[in-house]
Motif scaffolding. Structure first.
Motif, mmCIF file in Angstrom:
data_model
loop_
_atom_site.group_PDB
_atom_site.id
_atom_site.type_symbol
_atom_site.label_atom_id
_atom_site.label_comp_id
_atom_site.label_asym_id
_atom_site.label_seq_id
_atom_site.Cartn_x
_atom_site.Cartn_y
_atom_site.Cartn_z
ATOM 1 N N THR A 111 0.799 -1.227 0.000
ATOM 2 C CA THR A 111 0.000 0.000 0.000
ATOM 3 C C THR A 111 0.833 1.278 0.000
ATOM 4 O O THR A 111 0.315 2.331 -0.366
ATOM 5 C CB THR A 111 -0.954 0.044 1.224
ATOM 6 O OG1 THR A 111 -0.182 -0.158 2.417
ATOM 7 C CG2 THR A 111 -2.025 -1.030 1.128
ATOM 8 N N THR A 112 2.107 1.211 0.408
ATOM 9 C CA THR A 112 2.868 2.464 0.536
ATOM 10 C C THR A 112 4.087 2.524 -0.379
ATOM 11 O O THR A 112 4.832 3.501 -0.330
ATOM 12 C CB THR A 112 3.340 2.693 1.993
ATOM 13 O OG1 THR A 112 4.298 1.675 2.331
ATOM 14 C CG2 THR A 112 2.178 2.661 2.967
ATOM 15 N N GLY A 116 2.887 -2.825 -4.638
ATOM 16 C CA GLY A 116 1.536 -3.322 -4.897
ATOM 17 C C GLY A 116 1.167 -3.235 -6.366
ATOM 18 O O GLY A 116 0.676 -4.191 -6.962
ATOM 19 N N LEU A 182 -5.959 -6.724 -3.055
ATOM 20 C CA LEU A 182 -5.070 -5.927 -3.921
ATOM 21 C C LEU A 182 -5.598 -5.913 -5.356
ATOM 22 O O LEU A 182 -5.648 -4.868 -6.004
ATOM 23 C CB LEU A 182 -3.658 -6.524 -3.887
ATOM 24 C CG LEU A 182 -2.630 -5.858 -4.814
ATOM 25 C CD1 LEU A 182 -2.201 -4.504 -4.245
ATOM 26 C CD2 LEU A 182 -1.398 -6.754 -4.999
ATOM 27 N N PRO A 185 -10.196 -4.465 -5.598
ATOM 28 C CA PRO A 185 -10.245 -3.626 -4.385
ATOM 29 C C PRO A 185 -11.645 -3.180 -3.991
ATOM 30 O O PRO A 185 -11.922 -1.995 -3.878
ATOM 31 C CB PRO A 185 -9.338 -2.445 -4.739
ATOM 32 C CG PRO A 185 -9.336 -2.382 -6.224
ATOM 33 C CD PRO A 185 -9.622 -3.764 -6.750
ATOM 34 N N PRO A 188 -10.851 -2.345 1.590
ATOM 35 C CA PRO A 188 -9.490 -1.800 1.742
ATOM 36 C C PRO A 188 -8.510 -2.738 2.457
ATOM 37 O O PRO A 188 -8.906 -3.604 3.241
ATOM 38 C CB PRO A 188 -9.719 -0.547 2.584
ATOM 39 C CG PRO A 188 -10.925 -0.877 3.411
ATOM 40 C CD PRO A 188 -11.800 -1.769 2.559
ATOM 41 N N THR A 190 -6.224 -2.806 5.228
ATOM 42 C CA THR A 190 -5.937 -2.037 6.443
ATOM 43 C C THR A 190 -5.234 -2.906 7.472
ATOM 44 O O THR A 190 -5.158 -4.133 7.325
ATOM 45 C CB THR A 190 -7.252 -1.537 7.074
ATOM 46 O OG1 THR A 190 -8.038 -2.693 7.418
ATOM 47 C CG2 THR A 190 -8.037 -0.655 6.106
#
Lengths: 208, 208
Positions: A111-112, A116, A182, A185, A188, A190
């Motif tokens: 995610t960051t 992904g 992923l 989607p 989410p 989380t």
């Protein structure tokens, strides 16, 4: 290994050769994979070209093509090596804590960082590109599956997981569940999701 | 509905109109979706064209494009309707038996019909095609998630699943796990896999 005269060697033009012009192939491969991994995690896969990797690593395009017949193969091998440390499977003897640790790191990577998007596009393209599908399995997913499986088998040996559980199914119910969010989607990715994954699977969802 | 003069109607050229030339839009849509679904489950997605669907259903291409702006949208809507019955969520009051039933039917659809290939290619393409990704979620996956979620909530109301479980996470750990093996086929989609999925999740994998 550098001083072992029987190790395979490779011609390396340019600055990184250490005055001998020939270095052990393994060492050169490692340099290339490092360069590819940094490029991918920094910028994604769009700007990855053999041209650019040759320039960054000082290895000829001919050699690169010999080792990695396609951009997909080069990307996957570089990515596997780049994330190996971040996605290591800790073993503190507490499978619950170790799974949470690893899965949180995995979701953060998804995610960051461009990680992904990279994986999603490679998996996506591999649905219609058979060579890429084979490369994906050989250079990435089957290796990751094996590492996860080893940690889960150790948890069985340590008496923390039931012996009759097929650990490869557990891989689908933890990491596979993350890939599902992923790639499609609807919901989410989380930290709470990771905790629920582990809670549901370790403790079961049936009411007793 | 056919005799309701306020229902939306649509011009239908050709043989299927019943002598009036105009039929309720819902009925016409249903015919189109049936034709698309049969085509896809019989032959796959490669030969699906607006041209062919117009010919099969007797609906003009203009009307088809008005309702489904892209081939992906038409395919997904047709597929959703085609599999709705096969993939219904039974409710016998026994969540374990009902999950096994539904998941076995799902895996059979994925492994013995073009359904698996169709979904894999649509999910694959949706990784780089944003419009298709939105269509996939709106016309297929979010509807399937909602149906699965309803059955799982009923199981909570019936006292069979723990109340504190987030049923949408369960969706990822059952159907998502199947998609994982479909999209990254390191391990096979078997009946034993389905049984392990349900056993692991209902009973938990931790040793007590």
């Amino acid at each position: 290994m550098e001083n072992n005269p029987t190790a395979p060697v490779v011609d390396v033009p340019g600055a990184r050769s250490r005055g001998r012009g020939r270095r052990p192939a393994d060492e050169v491969r490692g340099d290339v994979l490092r360069a590819v991994g940094e490029l991918m995690l920094g910028e994604g896969i769009a700007d990855l070209t053999f041209e650019r990797v040759a320039r960054l690593s000082g290895v000829s395009k001919t050699t690169l093509y010999k080792w990695w017949p396609s951009k997909g193969a080069l990307a996957l091998d570089g990515y596997f090596h780049a994330v190996q440390e971040t996605l290591a499977f800790p073993d503190t003897g507490d499978i619950r804590a170790d799974l949470l640790d690893q899965l949180h790191a995995f979701v953060r990577l998804m995610t960051t960082t461009p990680g992904g998007r990279i994986l999603a596009e490679l998996i996506g393209e591999s649905q219609t590109d058979k060579d890429l599908a084979v490369a994906y399995r050989n250079l990435y997913s089957s290796g990751r599956r094996a590492l996860a499986g080893e940690r889960l088998v150790r948890a069985q040996e340590q008496g923390q997981l039931r012996d009759d559980v097929d650990v490869q199914v557990v891989v689908d119910q933890l990491w596979g569940a993350v890939y599902h969010r992923l790639l499609i989607p609807d919901e989410p990715l989380t930290e709470g999701f990771v905790e629920s994954l582990v809670d549901n699977l370790l403790g079961g969802i049936a009411r007793r």
